[in-house]
Design an enzyme around this catalytic site. Structure first.
Site: not given
Ligand code: FEO
Length: 395
Positions: A24, A79, A81, A83, A144, A163, A191, A224
């Site tokens: 993003h 989460h 989101e 991903d 996040h 995250d 990050y 991640h």
């Molecule tokens: Fe807030 Fe890795 O997504």
């Protein structure tokens, strides 16, 4: 594809996205990973998080190296989101008997993202027994998104904070000690600067909330990049404390756009002035340096010095793009100054000044603008202006 053991009874079964170059708007030259973890008790098995939708086959392949995915009993959505949650429906299809849980806000998020899909809520009061392995949960709003949650397995002393403590970095290594601590900490900072900077207060609360639980943590397994274990945990937590406290050093980031080199030549002399004034400086042509890297350079800097020539009465579009990005990150508690060249009527410096203020910077008293091509006197004045900014930074 194989799974990777990360703690007693816990396997990494995520996916490696070597080709991700944009998250993003945050450039990701090193790709990323979507980490998911399989926690196996004597009676039940849980999958902590899923992956971005196109990577579900990779996730299932890695799980298959440990067990039949159809026998997974529980899916935890830390989460929503995409991903991490984008592949949820496909994963559920491969795990028909699995119960799905999320934080109360996550329950709403899953329904909104997946067209009414209903899952169960868990809170900090819940514990799910897998048989010799327990899962505990800590909702962590805004680390996040509002739905974010950490999952912890006390028997394996493993925290899976999604995250938090992550990095966008694709590699075969699964831990910072395998990748190299310095490289992992740099990625942690990139990050943090690009994802978590505007959420510093919530991240600080999250760190203290986990410490207050008294949970023993031997492994931090984020969603991640690489995980953290041993003394690397203190190193990563130390960096988060520094950044959430807003600690900075005597450093200025000089970023500029240029048309015919005039603003570039001013920028170089501003850097000379900053250095002469005892301030560390880094110099970035916005057409060359990715915006995400400029945001990272700003993380521990006290000042941003922004330059643009005037084009059509305003700043260059890339400079405006950087400012739009920074307005979102809100890098408050920093000084900013604007400079640039112009051909006949100006405009860019005034525009940058207004936008820098909107992004939350404190403005240096003096701007610096030069008409047409800088003379030797103009360049000397740019250096003196840089030196004055250095005094403000050090003061
Ligand atoms: Fe807030 Fe890795 O997504």
């Amino acid at each position: 594809m194989r799974a990777y053991p990360v703690a007693d009874g816990i396997w990494w079964v995520g996916a490696i996205d070597w080709n991700l170059r944009d998250f993003h708007g945050y450039e990701t030259p090193s790709g990323s990973t979507y980490n998911a973890y399989l926690v196996r008790g004597s009676e039940k098995t849980a999958l902590i998080d899923t992956v971005k939708e196109p990577f579900v086959p990779e996730l299932l392949s890695r799980i298959s190296s440990v067990m039949d995915p159809a026998e997974v009993d529980l899916i935890v959505v830390n989460h929503v989101e995409p991903d991490h949650n984008g592949g949820l429906r496909d994963v559920m299809a491969a795990m028909p008997r699995a119960r799905v849980v999320a934080s109360p806000s996550g329950v709403r998020g899953v329904a909104e993202y997946h067209d009414g899909l209903a899952v169960d809520a868990v809170t900090a009061d819940d514990a799910i027994d897998l048989g010799g392995k327990t899962l505990r949960f800590l909702p962590m709003p805004m680390v996040h998104w509002p739905d974010s949650m950490f999952t912890y397995c006390p028997e394996s002393k493993t925290l899976m904070p999604n995250d938090a403590f992550g990095q966008h970095y694709a590699s075969e290594e699964r831990f910072a000690d395998e990748l190299g601590l310095d490289a992992a900490l740099e990625q942690l900072g990139i990050y943090y600067a690009n994802i978590l900077l505007p959420l510093g207060a919530q991240v600080a609360k999250a760190v203290e909330k986990v410490l207050a639980t008294g949970w023993e943590i031997d492994v931090i397994a984020p969603s991640h990049g690489v995980g953290w274990r041993g003394s690397d945990i203190a190193a990563a937590v130390g960096r988060y404390r520094r950044w959430t406290a807003g600690e900075k050093r005597d450093k200025a980031v000089v970023a500029y756009g240029t048309m015919w080199g005039s603003t570039a030549s001013l920028a170089a002399r501003v850097v000379d002035g900053l250095a002469a004034g005892g301030v560390e400086a880094s110099l970035h042509d916005i057409a060359v340096t990715p915006i995400a890297h400029i945001a990272y350079e700003l993380l521990e800097a006290k000042a941003l010095v922004l330059g643009s020539p005037t084009l059509h009465h305003g700043m260059l579009y890339r400079v405006s793009g950087l400012l739009t990005y920074l307005e979102g990150l809100r890098p408050t508690g920093r000084l900013a100054a604007a400079f640039g060249s112009y051909g006949w009527g100006g405009g860019a410096v005034k525009q940058m000044r207004e936008r820098l203020e909107k992004a939350g910077f404190e403005l240096h008293a003096e701007d610096f603008a030069v008409k047409f091509r800088p003379t030797a006197e103009d360049l000397a004045a740019a250096e003196a202006w840089g030196r004055a900014i250095a005094e403000a930074v050090r003061g």
